[in-house]
Design an enzyme around this catalytic site. Structure first.
Site, PDB file in Angstrom:
ATOM      1  N   LYS A   1       0.663  -1.107  -0.172  1.00 30.15           N
ATOM      2  CA  LYS A   1      -0.035  -0.145   0.108  1.00 30.15           C
ATOM      3  C   LYS A   1       0.904   1.189  -0.025  1.00 30.15           C
ATOM      4  O   LYS A   1       0.295   2.407  -0.190  1.00 30.15           O
ATOM      5  CB  LYS A   1      -1.096  -0.029   1.216  1.00 30.15           C
ATOM      6  CG  LYS A   1      -2.035  -0.866   0.966  1.00 30.15           C
ATOM      7  CD  LYS A   1      -2.859  -0.360  -0.063  1.00 30.15           C
ATOM      8  CE  LYS A   1      -4.176  -1.547  -0.173  1.00 30.15           C
ATOM      9  NZ  LYS A   1      -5.142  -0.937  -1.095  1.00 30.15           N
TER      10      LYS A   1
HETATM   11  C1  LIG Z   1      -2.445  -7.445   3.016  1.00 29.43           C
HETATM   12  C2  LIG Z   1      -3.264  -6.949   1.879  1.00 29.43           C
HETATM   13  N1  LIG Z   1      -3.753  -7.842   0.981  1.00 29.43           N
HETATM   14  C3  LIG Z   1      -4.374  -7.649  -0.078  1.00 29.43           C
HETATM   15  C4  LIG Z   1      -4.863  -6.281  -0.123  1.00 29.43           C
HETATM   16  C5  LIG Z   1      -5.718  -5.987  -1.258  1.00 29.43           C
HETATM   17  O1  LIG Z   1      -5.322  -5.052  -2.050  1.00 29.43           O
HETATM   18  P1  LIG Z   1      -5.820  -3.739  -3.068  1.00 29.43           P
HETATM   19  O2  LIG Z   1      -6.669  -3.093  -2.029  1.00 29.43           O
HETATM   20  O3  LIG Z   1      -4.904  -3.060  -3.887  1.00 29.43           O
HETATM   21  O4  LIG Z   1      -6.937  -4.442  -3.883  1.00 29.43           O
HETATM   22  C6  LIG Z   1      -4.889  -5.371   0.860  1.00 29.43           C
HETATM   23  C7  LIG Z   1      -5.544  -4.200   0.817  1.00 29.43           C
HETATM   24  O5  LIG Z   1      -5.487  -3.531   1.907  1.00 29.43           O
HETATM   25  C8  LIG Z   1      -4.267  -5.616   2.220  1.00 29.43           C
HETATM   26  O6  LIG Z   1      -3.767  -5.118   3.194  1.00 29.43           O
END
Ligand SMILES: Cc1ncc(COP(=O)(O)O)c(C=O)c1O
Length: 391
Positions: free
Chosen positions: A41
Site C-alpha cells: 500500500k
Molecule cells: C494485506 C493485503 N492484501 C491485499 C490487499 C488488497 O489490495 P487492494 O486494495 O489493492 O485490492 C490489501 C488491501 O488493503 C491488503 O492490506
C-alpha cells in the site's frame, strides 16, 4: 540523497524452493514487505499523495483523511510523518492492536467508527465519515482508495512494470489478492496492454462479494469488499478464486516453516492459487504471486495457535497436504454469468469528494490514450515502459 519515500518499490521476487516440485512452474513471491511502511500500500499512498501535491489538492498545513483499518492507513501515516502532514485515519473495532499501535507510532490521529453498514462490515460507514470530516476540515485531502482510480494507476506504473522486468520471457501468470482492486486492477490493465499472453488471476476471501454472490463474515484480513470496486476491470480477469480462511492461514504457516518466509493472510491465499496453477503449467514458466505484507503484523492471530483453536481452525499442515488443498481449489465461474456485485450510485450515496472525480477523469483519459495504441505496437510500448522513469 535517499529519503524514506524514495525507498518505496523495487521489491524483490523471491523464488520458492521447497513447496513446489522440479517438474512444475516456478513460483516467485513478490515480497512487498520490504516497502518502508511494510506493505504494497506504500505504492498507491505515495502516488496519490504526490499527484495531489502536484495538482494543488494537498499543500503544507494540509490534512490527509482516509478510511482504513489496515495497510493503507499505515502507509499514509508513514508518508504524512515523512512529508509533514496531519493524518486522520477512520478505523473500525476490528482493527488489530498491532495496526492501531503502528498508526499511533507514526503520529496519526485515529477515530474508531462503530456503526456497521448494510453488509455488516464498516467499509461504507467509515468512508461516509471520512468524507464528512473532509468537508469540515479546511485543507483536507481524501486519497479515497476505494473510489480513486489513481490507486490502480499507481500499480500499473510501478508494480506491473517491475513484474514484467523480473518475470522476464518466461512470465506466464500474475496472481494478486483483491480488496479495493488497486493491485489487481493496475496489474491487469498494464499487462493486458503490453503482455496480453500473461494470465492474471484474482484471489478473494470466501464471504466477500467482489466476484459476485452474497457477502458474509470471514476472518481473512486485508481482502474483500461488499461490492465490486471501480478500480477492478473484472472482464479482463482470466481466473478468480474465493479462498477459505483456514486454507489461507495454513498456507502462511507452512510457508514460514518450510520456506522461511513470513507473510500475511492475503499472501497465503495468493500462494494457494499459485500452487494450484504451478501443478498445471509447464516447468519452465514463471508465476509471480504478490505477497502484500509481512507475517509479523499477524503474530497474535494467524500465527497464534490459541487464536486459531478459538476459531475452530487447523493449526499446521505438511507441504503435501497444502499441495492437495491447492489442487482442490475451484475457480469462480464469474465468466459464465456472474458479473461481480454492482452497487449503483454508491459513490454518490457516500458523497465521494470532487477531487476524486477530477482525478478519475485524468486517469480514464490516460487509459483511453494507452488502449488506443495498436496491439501491434505492444512490444515497442513494453520496451518504452520498461525504460521509463517511474512516476
Ligand atoms: C494485506 C493485503 N492484501 C491485499 C490487499 C488488497 O489490495 P487492494 O486494495 O489493492 O485490492 C490489501 C488491501 O488493503 C491488503 O492490506
Amino acid at each position: 540523497m535517499l529519503t524514506i519515500v524514495d525507498t518505496i518499490g523495487q521489491t524483490p521476487l523471491v523464488q520458492l524452493q521447497r513447496l513446489t516440485h522440479a517438474n512444475e512452474a516456478r513460483i516467485g513471491l513478490k515480497c512487498e514487505r520490504t516497502n518502508p511502511g511494510g506493505s504494497v500500500k506504500d505504492r498507491p499512498a505515495r502516488f496519490i499523495i504526490e499527484t495531489a501535491e502536484r495538482a494543488g489538492w494537498l499543500s503544507q498545513g494540509g490534512t490527509i483523511i482516509e478510511s482504513s483499518s489496515g495497510n493503507f492507513g499505515i502507509s499514509l501515516a508513514m508518508l504524512g510523518a515523512a512529508k509533514g502532514y496531519r493524518v486522520i485515519i477512520l478505523v473500525d473495532p476490528k482493527i488489530t492492536p498491532t495496526n492501531l499501535a503502528l498508526l499511533e507510532a507514526y503520529g496519526a490521529e485515529v477515530e474508531i467508527v462503530t456503526a456497521q453498514d448494510d453488509s455488516g462490515s464498516y467499509h461504507k460507514t467509515r468512508i461516509a465519515r471520512a468524507n464528512e470530516l473532509a468537508r469540515q476540515i479546511p485543507g483536507a485531502f481524501r486519497p479515497d482508495q476505494c473510489f480513486n482510480l489513481l490507486n490502480s494507476a499507481a500499480h500499473a506504473n510501478s508494480t506491473a512494470r517491475e513484474i514484467l522486468v523480473q518475470g522476464g520471457d518466461s512470465l506466464a501468470m500474475v496472481i494478486a489478492a483483491v480488496s479495493t482492486g488497486g493491485q489487481l486492477g493496475g496489474i491487469i490493465r498494464q499487462l493486458k496492454l503490453v503482455a496480453p499472453h500473461v494470465q492474471v488471476v484474482g484471489v478473494d476471501a470466501v464471504g466477500s462479494a467482489i466476484f459476485g454472490g452474497a457477502a458474509h463474515s470471514y476472518l481473512m484480513p486485508g481482502v474483500g469488499l461488499g461490492w465490486t470496486p471501480a478500480n477492478l476491470p473484472l472482464a479482463l480477469l482470466d481466473h478468480a478464486f474465493n479462498v477459505p480462511d483456514e486454507a489461507a492461514f495454513l498456507a502462511c504457516r507452512t510457508l514460514a516453516r518450510h520456506e522461511g518466509i513470513m507473510v500475511g493472510a492475503s499472501s497465503g491465499a495468493v500462494l494457494l492459487a499459485a500452487m494450484f496453477f504451478a501443478q498445471q503449467l509447464p516447468a519452465n514458466s514463471q508465476i509471480v504471486a504478490i505477497a502484500a505484507d509481512s507475517g509479523e503484523r499477524y503474530l497474535q492471530t494467524i500465527y497464534n495457535d490459541a487464536w486459531l483453536g478459538d476459531h475452530g481452525l487447523s493449526i499446521n499442515c505438511s507441504p503435501a497436504e497444502l499441495r492437495a488443498r491447492a489442487r482442490s481449489l475451484r475457480p469462480c465461474a464469474f465468466h459464465e454469468g456472474q458479473v461481480g456485485t454492482v452497487q449503483a450510485n454508491l459513490a454518490e450515496t457516500l458523497q465521494v469528494p470532487a477531487s476524486t472525480q477530477q482525478m478519475n477523469q485524468l486517469v480514464q483519459e490516460q487509459w483511453q490514450q494507452r488502449s488506443a495504441l495498436q496491439v501491434g505496437a505492444a512490444f515497442a510500448i513494453r520496451q518504452a515502459l520498461l525504460q521509463d522513469v517511474y512516476c
